[in-house]
Write a protein that holds these residues in place. Structure first.
Motif, PDB file in Angstrom:
ATOM      1  N   THR A  27       0.869   1.626   1.013  1.00 16.72           N
ATOM      2  CA  THR A  27       1.850   1.637  -0.074  1.00 16.72           C
ATOM      3  C   THR A  27       1.190   1.990  -1.394  1.00 16.72           C
ATOM      4  O   THR A  27       1.702   2.815  -2.168  1.00 16.72           O
ATOM      5  CB  THR A  27       2.528   0.269  -0.167  1.00 16.72           C
ATOM      6  OG1 THR A  27       3.120  -0.061   1.089  1.00 16.72           O
ATOM      7  CG2 THR A  27       3.601   0.276  -1.233  1.00 16.72           C
ATOM      8  N   ALA A  30       0.388   5.634  -1.522  1.00 15.48           N
ATOM      9  CA  ALA A  30       1.562   6.457  -1.841  1.00 15.48           C
ATOM     10  C   ALA A  30       1.840   6.451  -3.345  1.00 15.48           C
ATOM     11  O   ALA A  30       2.165   7.489  -3.932  1.00 15.48           O
ATOM     12  CB  ALA A  30       2.777   5.945  -1.071  1.00 15.48           C
ATOM     13  N   TRP A  31       1.686   5.282  -3.971  1.00 21.41           N
ATOM     14  CA  TRP A  31       1.866   5.212  -5.421  1.00 21.41           C
ATOM     15  C   TRP A  31       0.790   6.012  -6.149  1.00 21.41           C
ATOM     16  O   TRP A  31       1.062   6.681  -7.149  1.00 21.41           O
ATOM     17  CB  TRP A  31       1.837   3.755  -5.881  1.00 21.41           C
ATOM     18  CG  TRP A  31       3.173   3.092  -5.811  1.00 21.41           C
ATOM     19  CD1 TRP A  31       3.694   2.376  -4.778  1.00 21.41           C
ATOM     20  CD2 TRP A  31       4.176   3.099  -6.838  1.00 21.41           C
ATOM     21  NE1 TRP A  31       4.950   1.932  -5.080  1.00 21.41           N
ATOM     22  CE2 TRP A  31       5.271   2.352  -6.359  1.00 21.41           C
ATOM     23  CE3 TRP A  31       4.252   3.635  -8.110  1.00 21.41           C
ATOM     24  CZ2 TRP A  31       6.417   2.157  -7.103  1.00 21.41           C
ATOM     25  CZ3 TRP A  31       5.398   3.439  -8.869  1.00 21.41           C
ATOM     26  CH2 TRP A  31       6.469   2.706  -8.356  1.00 21.41           C
ATOM     27  N   ASP A 305       6.318  -4.556   0.212  1.00 26.78           N
ATOM     28  CA  ASP A 305       5.937  -3.166   0.434  1.00 26.78           C
ATOM     29  C   ASP A 305       7.155  -2.258   0.512  1.00 26.78           C
ATOM     30  O   ASP A 305       7.167  -1.164  -0.065  1.00 26.78           O
ATOM     31  CB  ASP A 305       5.110  -3.051   1.717  1.00 26.78           C
ATOM     32  CG  ASP A 305       3.784  -3.784   1.607  1.00 26.78           C
ATOM     33  OD1 ASP A 305       3.137  -3.678   0.553  1.00 26.78           O
ATOM     34  OD2 ASP A 305       3.396  -4.467   2.565  1.00 26.78           O
ATOM     35  N   TRP A 306       8.172  -2.711   1.224  1.00 30.76           N
ATOM     36  CA  TRP A 306       9.395  -1.914   1.319  1.00 30.76           C
ATOM     37  C   TRP A 306      10.096  -1.831  -0.040  1.00 30.76           C
ATOM     38  O   TRP A 306      10.675  -0.796  -0.392  1.00 30.76           O
ATOM     39  CB  TRP A 306      10.331  -2.500   2.364  1.00 30.76           C
ATOM     40  CG  TRP A 306       9.819  -2.371   3.760  1.00 30.76           C
ATOM     41  CD1 TRP A 306       9.347  -3.355   4.572  1.00 30.76           C
ATOM     42  CD2 TRP A 306       9.730  -1.163   4.520  1.00 30.76           C
ATOM     43  NE1 TRP A 306       8.960  -2.856   5.782  1.00 30.76           N
ATOM     44  CE2 TRP A 306       9.180  -1.500   5.783  1.00 30.76           C
ATOM     45  CE3 TRP A 306      10.034   0.172   4.264  1.00 30.76           C
ATOM     46  CZ2 TRP A 306       8.952  -0.557   6.773  1.00 30.76           C
ATOM     47  CZ3 TRP A 306       9.807   1.112   5.256  1.00 30.76           C
ATOM     48  CH2 TRP A 306       9.272   0.749   6.483  1.00 30.76           C
ATOM     49  N   LEU A 309       8.169   0.734  -2.075  1.00 34.15           N
ATOM     50  CA  LEU A 309       8.455   2.092  -1.599  1.00 34.15           C
ATOM     51  C   LEU A 309       9.841   2.544  -2.024  1.00 34.15           C
ATOM     52  O   LEU A 309      10.057   3.729  -2.329  1.00 34.15           O
ATOM     53  CB  LEU A 309       8.316   2.140  -0.071  1.00 34.15           C
ATOM     54  CG  LEU A 309       6.891   2.015   0.483  1.00 34.15           C
ATOM     55  CD1 LEU A 309       6.914   1.986   2.012  1.00 34.15           C
ATOM     56  CD2 LEU A 309       6.005   3.147  -0.014  1.00 34.15           C
TER      57      LEU A 309
END
Length: 327
Positions: A27, A30-31, A305-306, A309
């Motif tokens: 995560t 991705a950030w 985390d979700w 995202l």
């Protein structure tokens, strides 16, 4: 001078454990990729917003002031210096490039050898006698319909224009975003978590016979080797300081010779450290990356985390809708 404290680049903050530490490394990766890619082809307002968002993340994570003060302070000073330097530099719009060769060389070569004489200038008293009545008068200055001014400010020989100011803001914010987002990621993510997340994301590449595990192991050792490099350099600098060398008496040639010897010694120490690490791994049975593997972290996407995202998806929607620069 303590490089491990004053220059903590690539070091992991073990205590205190913030909410950013608890996020999954995939995560956070991705950030990080989003912060690295979002500034390109973005507006100035969006780039400034990314800088404010990075500062907000640092404040909300409650990272100790002693950790990020020097990092953000020196980086902010560097970005301000670069921004001011670009702002006062010429923007290049007033430059008129001249062609090196004439457009039509044939016509240029067929010109007469003697140029036509210039028209005789009128005497200075012709204006008093009414001779200049037919000349065009200067156009009066009309009021501008808007408050737009191309020249923003002028300080002596330095001129700040709209183009130079825009370019300075773009470059300064891009430099801050690229450097600080990476530093913040390394500060809140352990090297084992980084390599585990990368290995999991690169898992589909095994079908193409790419050594994913070897790449992950090499990256882990590289991240672990950064503090050793700083420590060796710090020890060598301290050893030179204890000798109280008078650099003025040495001269330029001898000074360069001393620092060359220091660089050679640093390289020898780093190679010795690398050989010791390789020997220790070989004795413990780590002859290949697939053998004696130790799973340091269990990768599992949790509730937060979700949520992060989802926020990232909304961020990209806003970026594509309102943050893209229109030519």
């Amino acid at each position: 001078m303590d490089l491990l404290r004053s220059l903590p680049l690539g070091l992991y903050l073990e205590q205190p454990i913030t909410w950013m530490h608890k996020l999954d490394p995939r995560t956070k990766l991705a950030w990080l990729m989003s912060f690295l890619a979002a500034p390109f082809l973005a507006t100035v307002e969006w780039r400034i917003g990314l800088v404010v968002a990075l500062m907000g993340l640092t404040m909300s994570a409650k990272i100790p002031l002693r950790v990020w003060r020097q990092q953000m302070g020196w980086l902010t000073l560097l970005c301000v210096y670069v921004g001011v330097l670009i702002a006062i530099a010429p923007d290049g719009l007033n430059v008129n490039p001249q062609p090196r060769f004439p457009e039509n060389e044939l016509v240029f070569s067929q010109q007469p050898a003697q140029m036509a004489p210039l028209p005789a200038e009128k005497p200075w008293y012709s204006r008093l006698l009414g001779g200049g009545s037919n000349e065009a008068k200067a156009a009066p200055k009309l009021p501008q319909p808007t408050d737009y001014h191309y020249v923003v400010a002028k300080f002596g020989v330095f001129t700040i224009t709209q183009r130079s100011l825009n370019l300075a803001l773009r470059f300064a914010t891009l430099l801050f975003t690229l450097l600080y987002s990476t530093t913040l990621y390394l500060l809140t993510t352990a090297p084992e978590e980084i390599t585990a997340g990368l290995e999991d994301l690169l898992e589909p590449l095994r079908r193409f016979k790419i050594p994913v595990t070897e790449i992950a192991l090499t990256l882990t050792l590289s991240l672990r080797f950064i503090p050793l490099v700083l420590e060796e350099f710090q020890n060598l600098v301290r050893s030179i300081r204890t000798r109280a060398i008078d650099w003025k008496k040495l001269g330029l040639k001898r000074t360069i010779k001393v620092w060359v010897l220091v660089a050679e010694r640093l390289l020898e120490n780093l190679l010795l450290r690398a050989e010791q690490i390789a020997s220790a791994m070989k004795v413990r049975g780590f002859t290949s990356p697939d053998r004696h593997r130790v799973e340091w972290h269990e990768l599992q996407l949790r509730h937060w985390d979700w949520v992060s995202l989802g926020v990232l998806a909304l961020l990209w929607i806003a970026r594509l809708a309102w943050g893209t620069e229109t030519s």
